[in-house]
Motif scaffolding. Structure first.
Motif: not given
Length: 394
Positions: A74-76, A233-237, A99-104, A259-263
């Motif tokens: 779904k996400i890639t 990306d939008y959360l970082k901005a 580092h891009r995603d906290i978990v994945l 952020s964790m869920a969104n990532g």
């Protein structure tokens, strides 16, 4: 030292995991998350299977890995491992990554390595993300150990040494590899620069008083993570403007959880993990007069950065963002007009998601462009220095 010396931070063992998973099977928070990610999931089957595992590897491969790759559909667009042949099967390494995603980041890399027949590794995760006890238990049952961050000065120093000792013990005594990010938290502007504090921490628990010797004992091996799209990306901005407008602003624990869920659940497009060569051959060429610990840490950081930037995969959106940010057509041959239109539409859609007081659209747009342009800028710097041998003393 023995494993019991690290009971406060270590991963759970096979002997412990069944009791932990049996308890977690009844945790409402896990059910809420799984139903959000997989609306059609059979929770009774999930609970039954969780109670059946007596091996962390089996839990990781037969449940976590299956769910991760189901999620990836779904996400890639795809997930790929390059450079796997560089991974040693004879000794353990510390894989250090951007580092891009906290978990994945670590989860997908580990599953890709296991599926390709390479040894698995343990994962460092900051305690700032473990806002509920069940999250802490779940990650420790999934090969993660705890990085304690929210401590006062002297306690933090002792915790850092304890963590480093655990990493050295895991590498040298258990012959198990480690994954760690190059910096605390994700790089907000995707500049992906290694923090000297991470290198110094890694060295603290080694057998020598020499920082460089202790780092070489860990067989440091960079791995570049390349995500076409960054779901945060939008959360970082947004964070950039909030911090600009109020220097005292800090993320809350709920912000971290969002952020964790969104990532995890946000779309990433193409995802490529590139394992680079181990750094010890480069570190062995450091001049003998490089003895100051601060200078050694800085030089190691630069060596990690050079490796990560060199092995980063650049997508069309990176080149489009660079050209837009710098008002140039320098990389126009790297994308078509259709790809440029698609990239701009994506970036605009991210801009529209930002909803904060005193929204500075021009500033936020620049922040978004910078995130996607910086990997190109980093590659340019490497090219500019390609004719100059790497010398840690310069």
């Amino acid at each position: 030292m023995t494993l019991s010396d690290f009971d406060d931070i270590r991963c759970y063992t096979d002997e412990e995991v069944n009791a932990v998973l049996t308890r977690l099977a009844e945790e409402p928070g896990i059910e809420k998350f799984l139903r959000g990610a997989f609306p059609d999931i059979d929770m009774e089957d999930v609970k039954r299977r969780m109670r059946s595992f007596h091996s962390i590897r089996d839990f990781h491969m037969e449940m976590v890995g299956v769910l991760l790759f189901k999620m990836s559909e779904k996400i890639t667009e795809f997930i790929r491992l390059d450079g796997g042949e560089r991974i040693s099967k004879d000794h353990a390494s510390v894989f250090i990554t951007n580092h891009r995603d906290i978990v994945l980041d670590s989860a997908y890399l580990d599953i890709l390595m296991l599926n390709a027949g390479y040894p698995d590794f343990e994962i460092a995760i900051g305690d700032n993300l473990l806002i509920y006890p069940w999250i802490k238990d779940l990650v420790r049952a999934n090969k993660s150990f705890i990085v304690r961050r929210e401590l006062p000065g002297k306690e933090l120093l002792l915790a850092s040494k304890h963590l480093s000792q655990y990493i050295h013990y895991t590498i040298s005594e258990q012959n198990t590899s480690i994954w760690i990010a190059q910096r605390e938290g994700r790089s907000k502007d995707c500049s992906d620069l290694t923090q000297a504090a991470v290198i110094k921490m890694l060295a603290m628990g080694g057998p020598s008083r020499d920082l460089l010797t202790n780092i070489k004992a860990l067989n440091l091996q960079p791995c570049a993570l390349s995500y076409e799209y960054d779901p945060c990306d939008y959360l970082k901005a947004q964070e950039f403007q909030l911090k600009r407008d109020n220097p005292e602003w800090h993320k809350s624990k709920q912000d971290d959880l969002f952020s964790m869920a969104n990532g995890m659940l946000g779309y990433k497009g193409r995802v490529i993990f590139t394992v680079a060569p181990e750094l010890n051959p480069d570190l062995n060429r450091f001049p003998a007069e490089l003895t100051d610990k601060g200078a050694q840490a800085t030089a190691i950081c630069e060596a990690v950065d050079r490796s990560l930037h060199a092995n980063m995969y650049l997508f069309e959106i990176n080149y489009v963002a660079y050209d837009l940010l710098n008002e140039t057509d320098k990389y126009a041959d790297r994308y078509t007009e259709e790809q440029k239109i698609k990239a701009v539409a994506y970036l605009n859609s991210r801009l529209e998601k930002i909803n904060i007081p005193n929204r500075d659209e021009a500033y936020l747009w620049k922040c978004l462009l910078t995130q996607y342009a910086n990997p190109v800028a980093n590659k340019e710097k490497l090219t500019e220095r390609a004719t100059t041998p790497f010398n840690p003393l310069t």
